[in-house]
Design a protein around this motif. Structure first.
Motif, short mmCIF file in Angstrom:
data_model
loop_
_atom_site.label_atom_id
_atom_site.label_comp_id
_atom_site.label_asym_id
_atom_site.label_seq_id
_atom_site.Cartn_x
_atom_site.Cartn_y
_atom_site.Cartn_z
N LEU A 188 -11.23 -1.88 -7.07
CA LEU A 188 -11.05 -2.79 -5.95
C LEU A 188 -11.78 -4.11 -6.20
O LEU A 188 -13.00 -4.14 -6.39
N PHE A 198 -2.99 6.78 -7.18
CA PHE A 198 -3.16 5.33 -7.33
C PHE A 198 -2.91 4.90 -8.78
O PHE A 198 -2.27 3.88 -9.03
N ASN A 216 -0.22 1.83 -9.99
CA ASN A 216 -0.99 0.58 -9.93
C ASN A 216 -1.61 0.18 -11.26
O ASN A 216 -2.41 -0.75 -11.30
N HIS A 273 0.85 -1.19 0.00
CA HIS A 273 0.00 0.00 0.00
C HIS A 273 0.88 1.23 0.00
O HIS A 273 2.10 1.14 0.13
N ARG A 288 -5.91 5.18 -2.98
CA ARG A 288 -7.09 5.25 -3.85
C ARG A 288 -7.91 6.52 -3.60
O ARG A 288 -8.69 6.94 -4.46
N SER A 289 -7.74 7.11 -2.42
CA SER A 289 -8.60 8.23 -2.02
C SER A 289 -7.91 9.59 -2.10
O SER A 289 -8.47 10.59 -1.67
N GLN A 320 -8.93 -0.39 2.32
CA GLN A 320 -8.20 -0.46 1.05
C GLN A 320 -7.02 0.51 1.06
O GLN A 320 -6.91 1.37 1.92
N ASP A 321 -6.14 0.33 0.10
CA ASP A 321 -4.98 1.20 -0.06
C ASP A 321 -5.45 2.65 -0.04
O ASP A 321 -6.24 3.09 -0.87
N SER A 330 -6.66 -6.86 -9.38
CA SER A 330 -7.08 -6.61 -8.00
C SER A 330 -8.00 -7.71 -7.48
O SER A 330 -8.89 -8.19 -8.19
N HIS A 381 -10.50 7.30 -10.78
CA HIS A 381 -9.15 6.96 -10.32
C HIS A 381 -8.44 8.13 -9.68
O HIS A 381 -8.35 9.23 -10.27
N SER A 382 -7.88 7.92 -8.49
CA SER A 382 -6.95 8.88 -7.93
C SER A 382 -5.73 8.96 -8.83
O SER A 382 -5.22 7.94 -9.31
#
Length: 401
Positions: free
Chosen positions: A378, A69, A73, A25, A56-57, A52-53, A78, A65-66
């Motif tokens: 995810l 991230f 990634n 992460h 992502r936020s 979650q990682d 996933s 999508h961030s």
């Protein structure tokens, strides 16, 4: 194709067929597994659906999508599993038993409590390469310390040589403590895979961010001992090579690296100051080191007189290493970056976003084919991963409760 013909090579994908169970992460771990995915590995990112990682936020977002991230990634698969539950731990253990590499960057001891430590998994998969990334290593008092990039930059000595002269120590703009650890993890995993080809045995790799970044100090470590003084920050200047640094032109900044006496002579011609060659303060590197402030003042006043483009033309003409200081958007459109296809597009719901490619080119093959695999949602590949890795259909409740 005869038995003696070499296999056709399509792109630089030496890890094609290698299964990577990615329990990472944030940045250091995902950066490492991103590089492994770029090299052809099947990277399966396993995340807790309830935790979650966090990357992502991180805003801003490109559609769903961030940006953060997406950058580290893309091209992975996933699967979601709550490792605090029996079902989740069982699924993770099954995947680890089939993996070539398990990589994680939890606090030391966490994967052991999950039942996914090296001893537990290697008992059923002795060829597994188990790679752990942490702040200060897996053992000892330091292992208990929480660590983020800025902490590592501070304690490794890196910040002590970063910043303006007589100014406060500065953190590097990029999270270099994380990323260097990720690079060393890939290097160690690559070496372990090579060793496994000879022995059949896996490995337990302990990658410490502290160790990794301290190792990058290299000649600063010897310089401090030989000189008897810890090197101090010098802005964009070099600790021992003079002149080397950035200079303000009339419309921006340009860097110059006159690393040898030959380049120094070329520089004096490029800036129309050949009189400096007969100045005893600047006749050789030792003299330029001793009088670095006087030389810096002369160069700063000189470079202010013309534009970056003008100086680039003159410096290039006289074979002086130089370059404009580009911002990121300028870099993406820079002719050298475009020619080398340094960035590639990945698809998002709001259009393409450029990401970096693996930065090494195998010239016997050429540039890799453009890849547009985006970062996974995810758990979106759960069924395919279970079929591909475990050879069975997934249970409805498996790994989710």
């Amino acid at each position: 194709m005869s038995e003696t013909d070499p296999m056709p090579r399509v792109g630089m994908k030496p890890f094609s067929g290698i299964k990577i169970l990615d329990l990472t992460h944030a940045l250091a771990g995902p950066f490492a597994t991103q590089l492994l995915a770029d090299l052809g590995a099947d990277v399966v990112k396993l995340e807790n659906p309830n935790h979650q990682d966090f990357s992502r936020s991180i805003p801003p977002f490109a559609g769903d999508h961030s940006h953060y991230f997406l950058a580290i990634n893309h091209g992975k698969r996933s699967i979601a599993a709550d490792l605090r539950t029996e079902n989740g731990r069982r699924l993770a253990f099954e995947l680890a038993a089939k993996a070539d590499v398990l990589i994680e960057n939890f606090r030391p001891g966490a994967v052991d409590r999950m039942g996914l430590g090296h001893e537990a998994v290697s008992a059923v998969n002795p060829a597994l390469i188990h790679c752990s990334i942490s702040g200060f290593g897996q053992e000892g008092d330091g292992s208990k310390r929480p660590a983020y990039d800025i902490v590592i930059q501070a304690m490794s000595g890196f910040m002590s040589v970063t910043g303006e002269h007589d100014g406060a120590p500065l953190r590097s703009g990029v999270s270099i403590g994380d990323m260097v650890a990720g690079l060393y993890a890939v290097q160690a995993i690559s070496a372990a895979l090579y060793e496994r080809e000879k022995t059949g045995q896996g490995a337990a790799l302990d990658v410490s961010m502290f160790d990794a970044l301290a190792s990058m100090l290299s000649y600063y470590v010897t310089l401090a001992q030989v000189s008897g003084r810890s090197p101090q920050p010098n802005g964009s200047r070099h600790a021992t090579i003079v002149p080397l640094g950035s200079y303000r032109a009339s419309d921006g900044f340009i860097v110059v690296a006159a690393t040898t006496d030959a380049f120094w002579r070329n520089l004096t011609k490029a800036i129309d100051r050949e009189d400096l060659l007969s100045d005893r303060r600047f006749v050789d590197l030792a003299s330029r080191q001793e009088h670095r402030e006087e030389l810096a003042k002369i160069l700063e006043e000189t470079f202010l007189q013309r534009s970056v483009a003008d100086w680039t033309e003159s410096l290039d003409k006289h074979d002086v290493p130089n370059g404009p200081v580009l911002d990121i958007l300028s870099l993406i459109d820079n002719p050298v970056a475009v020619e080398r296809q340094l960035f590639r597009p990945v698809e998002t719901t709001v259009g393409d976003v450029m990401v970096t490619r693996y930065p090494v080119i195998d010239r016997s093959i050429g540039l890799p084919e453009e890849r547009r695999d985006t970062a996974p949602a995810l758990g979106e590949n759960r069924a395919d991963v279970i079929r591909d890795w475990l050879g069975r259909e997934p249970a409805v409740e498996e790994g989710t409760t």
